[in-house]
Every structure is written in C-alpha cells, then in structure tokens.
Scaffold this motif. Structure first.
Motif, PDB file in Angstrom:
ATOM      1  N   PRO A  43       0.767  -1.265  -0.063  1.00 19.48           N
ATOM      2  CA  PRO A  43       0.128   0.148  -0.178  1.00 19.48           C
ATOM      3  C   PRO A  43       0.856   1.155  -0.011  1.00 19.48           C
ATOM      4  N   VAL A  44       1.929   1.366   0.578  1.00 19.22           N
ATOM      5  CA  VAL A  44       2.881   2.290   0.806  1.00 19.22           C
ATOM      6  C   VAL A  44       3.267   2.745  -0.744  1.00 19.22           C
ATOM      7  N   GLY A  45       3.774   1.545  -1.412  1.00 17.84           N
ATOM      8  CA  GLY A  45       4.075   1.898  -2.886  1.00 17.84           C
ATOM      9  C   GLY A  45       3.105   2.621  -3.863  1.00 17.84           C
ATOM     10  N   LEU A  46       1.771   2.081  -3.556  1.00 15.63           N
ATOM     11  CA  LEU A  46       0.634   2.691  -4.389  1.00 15.63           C
ATOM     12  C   LEU A  46       0.294   4.093  -3.874  1.00 15.63           C
ATOM     13  N   ALA A  47       0.715   4.248  -2.531  1.00 14.27           N
ATOM     14  CA  ALA A  47       0.541   5.950  -2.102  1.00 14.27           C
ATOM     15  C   ALA A  47       1.596   6.608  -2.762  1.00 14.27           C
ATOM     16  N   GLY A  48       2.970   6.139  -2.702  1.00 11.82           N
ATOM     17  CA  GLY A  48       4.106   6.903  -3.501  1.00 11.82           C
ATOM     18  C   GLY A  48       3.667   6.998  -5.002  1.00 11.82           C
ATOM     19  N   GLY A  49       3.129   6.069  -5.475  1.00 11.23           N
ATOM     20  CA  GLY A  49       2.930   6.231  -7.056  1.00 11.23           C
ATOM     21  C   GLY A  49       1.834   7.402  -7.210  1.00 11.23           C
ATOM     22  N   THR A  50       0.641   7.310  -6.289  1.00 15.14           N
ATOM     23  CA  THR A  50      -0.473   8.157  -6.417  1.00 15.14           C
ATOM     24  C   THR A  50       0.317   9.814  -6.131  1.00 15.14           C
ATOM     25  N   LEU A  51       1.019  10.049  -5.193  1.00 14.50           N
ATOM     26  CA  LEU A  51       1.680  11.165  -4.651  1.00 14.50           C
ATOM     27  C   LEU A  51       2.396  11.519  -5.960  1.00 14.50           C
ATOM     28  N   LYS A  52       3.197  10.692  -6.615  1.00 14.14           N
ATOM     29  CA  LYS A  52       4.138  11.039  -7.834  1.00 14.14           C
ATOM     30  C   LYS A  52       3.490  11.473  -8.990  1.00 14.14           C
ATOM     31  N   ALA A  63       4.760   9.051   1.340  1.00 11.42           N
ATOM     32  CA  ALA A  63       3.823   7.860   1.164  1.00 11.42           C
ATOM     33  C   ALA A  63       3.271   6.850   2.249  1.00 11.42           C
ATOM     34  N   HIS A  64       4.290   6.855   3.376  1.00  7.36           N
ATOM     35  CA  HIS A  64       3.854   6.337   4.402  1.00  7.36           C
ATOM     36  C   HIS A  64       3.138   6.979   5.390  1.00  7.36           C
ATOM     37  N   VAL A 120      -2.672   6.354 -11.001  1.00  9.96           N
ATOM     38  CA  VAL A 120      -1.162   5.767 -11.282  1.00  9.96           C
ATOM     39  C   VAL A 120      -1.010   5.521 -12.495  1.00  9.96           C
ATOM     40  N   GLY A 121      -1.937   4.780 -13.220  1.00  2.68           N
ATOM     41  CA  GLY A 121      -1.717   4.333 -14.531  1.00  2.68           C
ATOM     42  C   GLY A 121      -1.291   2.732 -14.665  1.00  2.68           C
ATOM     43  N   MET A 122      -1.755   2.095 -13.510  1.00  2.00           N
ATOM     44  CA  MET A 122      -1.224   0.537 -13.626  1.00  2.00           C
ATOM     45  C   MET A 122      -2.534  -0.016 -14.258  1.00  2.00           C
ATOM     46  N   LYS A 123      -2.375  -1.328 -14.752  1.00  2.00           N
ATOM     47  CA  LYS A 123      -3.666  -2.152 -15.149  1.00  2.00           C
ATOM     48  C   LYS A 123      -4.731  -2.040 -14.249  1.00  2.00           C
TER      49      LYS A 123
END
Length: 168
Positions: A43-52, A63-64, A120-123
């Motif tokens: 979930p932190v990775g998704l949060a980071g991708g969202t912020l980016k 992200a955390h 984020v643009g993932m599948k």
C-alpha cells in the motif's frame, strides 16, 4: 454529556477504529498473506505512485504518511459519514456487518481501479493477479474491523433531517 464531550468521544473512536483496522489490513496483507504463500500487499508503494502522479514527486516519508492517514482517518470517515448512514436510510434493518463488507469491496474498487489504474496508470485491478485478491480481502477485513469498533461504541451518524432510530 456535552456536545464537546460527544465530539471528543466520536473523534477518539474514529481514530481507534482506524488504527486497529489499519493494523489488521497491514498485518494481513504484508505478513499473514505472504506467510500463507499468497501475495504481499504494497500500500505504501501505491501511495507513493499516487503522490508522484498527482504532485510530480514523492518526498521521503510522504507515502507512509498518506497510507497511515488514509487508514487512520479517511476510510473510517467514509463508513461513518457515508456508507452506514445511507444504508440506515435505505435498508434500516440490514446488519452493519453487511454494510461494512460491501464498503470494503468499494474501498478495494477505489484503491485498485480508481487510484492504481486511473491515477497511477497501472493495469485495472493490477491485472487480476494474486495481489488483487489479497487486496480485496484486506479491504473487507479493514472495513469489518473499523465498523465493529464504531458499532460497539455506538458511533452511528444519521443523515441530516433523518430522525434517529435504534441501532440495527
């Protein structure tokens, strides 16, 4: 009790529900699921991708913080202010656990389609891989834990203009 006391009690209950629900989500998705041979949530990775995607950067720790605040406050408020009051207005005799489970599925759709895909643009739904199903169960578990704490403490918000009824 005074209105201030009621507000403090409600805020503390919301934070408690969010804390325990986030712990359950993270323990399930990042520890128990991989221990059982299933995917590990990030979930932190998704949060980071969202912020980016939204702000163009992901500062260290942001992200955390986003993941923590989302679980601690925002997702709980969604159940407290939207899901449960709407359910009580439309299907007042439906048990809160059904509402919570449906809300968990809605959180899953929001996270894996709304945020992961559209922002984020993932599948969509991360391609319906193993992580997809761990995320589904994790979000349902989150919602059930948060709702159980709110309901146990009697924290049920009524829509404005709706007369209060006994908790279902």
């Amino acid at each position: 009790m005074t209105d201030t006391t009621d507000l403090k009690r409600t805020a503390l209950t919301i934070l408690t529900a969010g804390a325990f629900a986030t712990i359950a989500f993270d323990a399930f998705g990042q520890a128990l699921s991989p221990l059982a041979g299933y995917a590990k949530l990030a979930p932190v990775g998704l949060a980071g991708g969202t912020l980016k995607a939204v702000f163009g950067s992901n500062p260290a720790g942001a992200a955390h913080l986003l993941h923590t605040l989302t679980g601690l406050i925002f997702y709980v408020l969604g159940y407290y202010l939207v899901a449960r009051p709407v359910q009580r207005a439309v299907l007042p005799n439906l048990h809160w656990s059904v509402t919570a489970a449906v809300y968990g599925v809605a959180l899953w759709v929001f996270a894996l389609y709304g945020m992961a895909h559209l922002v984020v643009g993932m599948k969509p739904f991360l391609g319906f891989t193993g992580i997809t199903w761990v995320a589904l169960w994790g979000h349902v578990l989150y919602a059930l834990v948060a709702a159980a704490i709110l309901e146990t403490r009697g924290e049920v918000f009524d829509l404005p203009g709706r007369r209060a009824v006994a908790a279902a």
